[in-house]
Design an enzyme around this catalytic site. Structure first.
Site, short mmCIF file in Angstrom:
data_model
loop_
_atom_site.label_atom_id
_atom_site.label_comp_id
_atom_site.label_asym_id
_atom_site.label_seq_id
_atom_site.Cartn_x
_atom_site.Cartn_y
_atom_site.Cartn_z
N LEU A 106 26.08 45.96 70.69
CA LEU A 106 27.24 45.49 69.95
C LEU A 106 27.65 44.19 70.63
O LEU A 106 27.74 44.16 71.86
CB LEU A 106 28.39 46.50 70.00
N ASP A 107 27.90 43.13 69.86
CA ASP A 107 28.20 41.86 70.52
C ASP A 107 29.56 41.89 71.22
O ASP A 107 30.34 42.84 71.08
CB ASP A 107 28.06 40.68 69.54
N TYR A 108 29.83 40.84 71.97
CA TYR A 108 30.99 40.76 72.86
C TYR A 108 32.30 41.08 72.15
O TYR A 108 33.16 41.80 72.68
CB TYR A 108 31.03 39.36 73.47
N SER A 110 32.62 42.66 69.17
CA SER A 110 32.57 43.86 68.33
C SER A 110 32.95 45.09 69.15
O SER A 110 32.90 45.09 70.38
CB SER A 110 31.18 44.04 67.73
N ARG A 202 28.00 39.19 61.00
CA ARG A 202 28.73 37.92 61.03
C ARG A 202 27.95 36.84 60.27
O ARG A 202 28.52 36.07 59.48
CB ARG A 202 28.97 37.49 62.48
#
Length: 291
Positions: A106-108, A110, A202
């Site tokens: 999961l990105d920073y 999220s 995104r």
């Protein structure tokens, strides 16, 4: 004395790498049994009696396999360490007593459901592209996308491959399921994906002219997010088995074996089919998009 088993299974059970990676280590001559280098994949050993070394380091037996669900808060990177010094998700599993690793990312910015385990074999199976295990997200969008734009996402849309600025070209996403969850000036959607490309959601919405404000993953295959942000819990035996069944079912399905084709024309915004969650002894907390 235990029955001899394949070397790659012994290495995977020790929590070092996945079984597939263990096979590569054997073929590369990086594994020794009782002082002898082994390069045959069919080789078996007794983990209780034989001395097995990987890159010169002695295996001390299989670790207890652990399966954890973390509700990742935003502002953490999904890696074991970060060269930029940002906080990582490892902070939340330090008390587990054994080293576990994230399954996927999961990105920073999220948040939400992150599976962590030292079962390299299962982690590898879940993250393979062919697994196609569904992941469900609640996504808040800036502005209201029109139906034509959403239909593009449902059918698959071209996005930039990899990280921004690397010029890796463009790639077509797999069809996504999208349904409106809260109609507002900045609405919430439920987005279901079967792949996990870098910043995929995104990029998808940016392609149709809308910025993503928030992403929260609330489902991973049979798992449903049911703990507060920053909390960790062990998966039940039923949940682990449900994950294994999900991988086996997708791998055995005709669509997984057939040549890939892009589906077109998914235009319905109606409710997604009901999904059966694995049994849990904890009460389920509803994912509230208003947070």
């Amino acid at each position: 004395m235990s029955a001899p088993i394949r070397l790659q299974k012994i290495i995977a059970q020790a929590g070092i790498v996945s079984r597939r990676k263990a096979e590569e280590l054997i073929l590369d001559g990086r594994v020794q049994v009782n002082g002898q280098t082994v390069t045959e994949l069919g080789t078996k050993a007794d983990p209780e009696r034989d001395h097995i070394r990987v890159d010169g380091k002695l295996l001390h037996g299989a670790q207890q396999q652990r399966y954890l669900m973390l509700n990742k808060p935003k502002g953490y990177v999904t890696t074991a360490s970060d060269p930029e010094g940002r906080p990582t998700v490892m902070k939340f599993v330090e008390r587990a007593g054994v080293r576990v690793f994230p399954v996927g990312r999961l990105d920073y910015q999220s948040e939400g459901l992150l599976l962590m385990t030292n079962d390299g074999e299962l982690a590898n199976a879940l993250t393979r592209a062919a697994a196609k295990v569904e992941k469900i997200y609640l996504v808040k969008i800036s502005g209201k996308p029109n139906e034509a734009g959403l239909d593009q996402l449902r059918s698959g849309i071209m996005i930039e491959r990899g990280k921004p600025g690397l010029r890796e070209g463009r790639v077509m996403t797999a069809p996504a399921k999208i349904r409106l969850m809260r109609d507002a000036e900045n609405p919430w959607y439920e987005v279901t994906l079967i792949e996990g490309r870098n910043r995929e959601i995104r990029k998808m919405f940016e392609e149709i002219g809308h910025h993503v404000e928030k992403i929260r993953r609330v489902g991973y295959g049979p798992l449903v997010l049911d703990i507060p942000p920053g909390e960790v819990r062990e998966l039940s035996a039923d949940e682990v088995e449900a994950l294994r069944r999900a991988v086996r079912a997708k791998s055995a399905s005709p669509s997984a074996r057939a040549p890939k084709k892009r589906a077109r024309g998914h235009s319905s915004v109606g409710p997604a089919p009901k999904r059966r969650a694995a049994k849990s002894t904890r009460p389920r907390a509803k994912a509230d998009p208003s947070r």
